[in-house]
Motif scaffolding. Structure first.
Motif, PDB file in Angstrom:
ATOM      1  N   ASN A  98      -7.529   6.462 -10.450  1.00 20.62           N
ATOM      2  CA  ASN A  98      -7.066   5.084 -10.555  1.00 20.62           C
ATOM      3  C   ASN A  98      -5.639   4.988 -10.027  1.00 20.62           C
ATOM      4  N   LEU A  99      -5.488   4.346  -8.888  1.00 24.52           N
ATOM      5  CA  LEU A  99      -4.176   4.196  -8.267  1.00 24.52           C
ATOM      6  C   LEU A  99      -3.586   2.869  -8.667  1.00 24.52           C
ATOM      7  N   SER A 134       0.838  -1.198   0.000  1.00 20.44           N
ATOM      8  CA  SER A 134       0.000   0.000   0.000  1.00 20.44           C
ATOM      9  C   SER A 134       0.878   1.255   0.000  1.00 20.44           C
ATOM     10  N   GLU A 143      -4.802   8.045  -0.060  1.00 24.88           N
ATOM     11  CA  GLU A 143      -5.129   7.008  -1.039  1.00 24.88           C
ATOM     12  C   GLU A 143      -6.640   6.767  -1.074  1.00 24.88           C
ATOM     13  N   GLU A 144      -7.266   6.706   0.089  1.00 32.54           N
ATOM     14  CA  GLU A 144      -8.711   6.519   0.181  1.00 32.54           C
ATOM     15  C   GLU A 144      -9.453   7.682  -0.484  1.00 32.54           C
ATOM     16  N   CYS A 168      -8.352   9.656  -2.818  1.00 29.75           N
ATOM     17  CA  CYS A 168      -8.137   9.585  -4.267  1.00 29.75           C
ATOM     18  C   CYS A 168      -9.086   8.581  -4.906  1.00 29.75           C
ATOM     19  N   ARG A 169      -9.232   7.439  -4.279  1.00 28.52           N
ATOM     20  CA  ARG A 169     -10.143   6.421  -4.810  1.00 28.52           C
ATOM     21  C   ARG A 169     -11.580   6.931  -4.805  1.00 28.52           C
ATOM     22  N   GLU A 170     -11.960   7.646  -3.751  1.00 31.34           N
ATOM     23  CA  GLU A 170     -13.304   8.215  -3.680  1.00 31.34           C
ATOM     24  C   GLU A 170     -13.556   9.196  -4.819  1.00 31.34           C
ATOM     25  N   GLN A 171     -12.494   9.838  -5.274  1.00 27.29           N
ATOM     26  CA  GLN A 171     -12.606  10.810  -6.364  1.00 27.29           C
ATOM     27  C   GLN A 171     -12.431  10.163  -7.737  1.00 27.29           C
ATOM     28  N   GLY A 172     -12.296   8.844  -7.749  1.00 25.66           N
ATOM     29  CA  GLY A 172     -12.210   8.115  -9.003  1.00 25.66           C
ATOM     30  C   GLY A 172     -10.820   8.072  -9.619  1.00 25.66           C
TER      31      GLY A 172
END
Length: 148
Positions: free
Chosen positions: A147-148, A2, A138-139, A141-145
């Motif tokens: 792509n990590l 992670s 990171e969380e 960023c994922r909520e905002q779509g």
């Protein structure tokens, strides 16, 4: 691995708290690693060891600006405040001095950084705080779509 683990390992490898978070997201940021290291350098230790805003929080704020450059000033401020609220909820503060004294560490604002030894790393909450900052980012960023 992670980004929280990467950030923690960055700190344990000698980066300061701000640099550790920035470098955990370096592959997504539109600037060189050298620039990230340089721009993050003065923010370690709560802004150059003044024990103000936690350097991991500062690093995450820098990432939010770089990851979402299309956002307005108000949107960016709101995202940073959201991050700070999440970090504070998990750790009790976003202030370096408060985080350290809360862990029983006497704060020092001398400009000379402490040597990075095994005992230095053992006594500090910083590695876990840095991991928390990167995980929260990171969380978000994922909520905002993103792509990590």
């Amino acid at each position: 691995m992670s980004r929280g683990e990467i950030a923690k390992n960055n700190f344990l490898s000698g980066y300061n708290c701000t640099q550790a978070v920035l470098m955990a997201f370096a592959d997504l940021l539109p600037v060189s690693e050298e620039t990230l290291k340089a721009v993050g350098l003065p923010f370690g230790g709560g802004f150059s060891r003044l024990r103000q805003t936690c350097g991991a929080v500062s690093g995450a704020a820098m990432c939010l600006g770089l990851l979402f450059p299309e956002r307005s000033k108000n949107e960016t401020y709101a995202a940073v405040q959201d991050f700070a609220a999440r970090f504070r909820a998990k750790n009790g503060s976003i202030n370096c001095g408060e985080l350290l004294t809360g862990a029983g560490i006497k704060t020092d604002t001398q400009p000379t950084a402490e040597p990075r030894t095994e005992s230095y790393y053992k006594k500090r909450p910083c590695p876990d705080l840095i991991a928390d900052a990167a995980e929260i980012l990171e969380e978000m960023c994922r909520e905002q779509g993103l792509n990590l």
